[in-house]
Design a protein around this motif. Sequence first.
Motif, PDB file in Angstrom:
ATOM      1  N   UNK A   1      28.842  56.794  87.509  1.00 14.80           N
ATOM      2  CA  UNK A   1      30.297  56.907  87.626  1.00 14.80           C
ATOM      3  C   UNK A   1      30.687  58.311  88.087  1.00 14.80           C
ATOM      4  N   UNK A   2      30.005  59.306  87.590  1.00 12.22           N
ATOM      5  CA  UNK A   2      30.262  60.686  88.004  1.00 12.22           C
ATOM      6  C   UNK A   2      29.943  60.847  89.491  1.00 12.22           C
ATOM      7  N   UNK A   3      28.790  60.360  89.903  1.00 10.84           N
ATOM      8  CA  UNK A   3      28.399  60.452  91.314  1.00 10.84           C
ATOM      9  C   UNK A   3      29.401  59.715  92.202  1.00 10.84           C
ATOM     10  N   UNK A   4      29.897  58.565  91.749  1.00 13.69           N
ATOM     11  CA  UNK A   4      30.904  57.829  92.520  1.00 13.69           C
ATOM     12  C   UNK A   4      32.170  58.658  92.707  1.00 13.69           C
ATOM     13  N   UNK A   5      32.632  59.288  91.630  1.00 16.29           N
ATOM     14  CA  UNK A   5      33.862  60.081  91.705  1.00 16.29           C
ATOM     15  C   UNK A   5      33.679  61.311  92.595  1.00 16.29           C
ATOM     16  N   UNK A   6      32.507  61.924  92.535  1.00 17.95           N
ATOM     17  CA  UNK A   6      32.235  63.067  93.403  1.00 17.95           C
ATOM     18  C   UNK A   6      32.206  62.614  94.861  1.00 17.95           C
ATOM     19  N   UNK A   7      31.537  61.505  95.127  1.00 15.01           N
ATOM     20  CA  UNK A   7      31.464  60.971  96.497  1.00 15.01           C
ATOM     21  C   UNK A   7      32.848  60.662  97.033  1.00 15.01           C
ATOM     22  N   UNK A   8      33.683  60.072  96.199  1.00 13.43           N
ATOM     23  CA  UNK A   8      35.053  59.757  96.595  1.00 13.43           C
ATOM     24  C   UNK A   8      35.822  61.031  96.926  1.00 13.43           C
ATOM     25  N   UNK A   9      35.662  62.051  96.091  1.00 15.57           N
ATOM     26  CA  UNK A   9      36.348  63.320  96.340  1.00 15.57           C
ATOM     27  C   UNK A   9      35.889  63.928  97.664  1.00 15.57           C
ATOM     28  N   UNK A  10      34.606  63.839  97.957  1.00 17.25           N
ATOM     29  CA  UNK A  10      34.099  64.373  99.219  1.00 17.25           C
ATOM     30  C   UNK A  10      34.628  63.595 100.411  1.00 17.25           C
ATOM     31  N   UNK A  11      34.705  62.296 100.289  1.00 24.70           N
ATOM     32  CA  UNK A  11      35.238  61.444 101.366  1.00 24.70           C
ATOM     33  C   UNK A  11      36.711  61.773 101.588  1.00 24.70           C
ATOM     34  N   UNK A  12      37.464  61.953 100.530  1.00 27.85           N
ATOM     35  CA  UNK A  12      38.887  62.298 100.625  1.00 27.85           C
ATOM     36  C   UNK A  12      39.057  63.643 101.300  1.00 27.85           C
ATOM     37  N   UNK A  13      38.210  64.623 100.940  1.00 30.92           N
ATOM     38  CA  UNK A  13      38.282  65.961 101.551  1.00 30.92           C
ATOM     39  C   UNK A  13      38.028  65.899 103.047  1.00 30.92           C
ATOM     40  N   UNK A  14      37.087  65.078 103.448  1.00 28.78           N
ATOM     41  CA  UNK A  14      36.727  64.995 104.877  1.00 28.78           C
ATOM     42  C   UNK A  14      37.839  64.370 105.704  1.00 28.78           C
ATOM     43  N   UNK A  15      38.639  63.503 105.078  1.00 31.64           N
ATOM     44  CA  UNK A  15      39.741  62.851 105.798  1.00 31.64           C
ATOM     45  C   UNK A  15      40.947  63.754 105.938  1.00 31.64           C
ATOM     46  N   UNK A  16      41.097  64.699 105.018  1.00 27.18           N
ATOM     47  CA  UNK A  16      42.287  65.574 105.030  1.00 27.18           C
ATOM     48  C   UNK A  16      42.261  66.558 106.154  1.00 27.18           C
TER      49      UNK A  16
END
Length: 140
Positions: free
Chosen positions: A125-140
């Motif tokens: 779950x932690x890895x999922x949330x980190x991955x999501x945060x990284x994906x969000x950062x790349x889109x911004x």
Amino acid sequence: MADSWATSEGTRRSMLANKRRDTTTELAVRRLLHARGLRYRVDYAPVAELRRRADIVFTRARIAVFLDGCFWHGCPEHATHPKRNAEYWGPKLAANIERDRDTDRRLEEAGWRVLRFWEHEAPSAVADRISTALTTERRD
């Protein structure tokens, strides 16, 4: 054991055995992130002048990840308050929590995104949330 902060030799040995990095939780989360192709720095100070180290740091995305121990950082679910030597432990643990909030604030002011997780959270779950945060950062 003269002049030791520990209340007993057993306590002293136990405290000295606590790891600052490469805890079981950290290794599990890092293994999952690496398997996803993510690369990061370990035990790294995002802002050198701050002299505070994050457990996992994504320098390009400016994301600092902290995997906090329940005892040391005051988990609302699992924190305990030692009865022995309470006059030492109370202020020490309170200072840890205050330093965490100060670290968050100062990193955010420097343009970093701070992610904090508890050691009891599932590594996947932690890895999922980190991955999501990284994906969000790349889109911004």
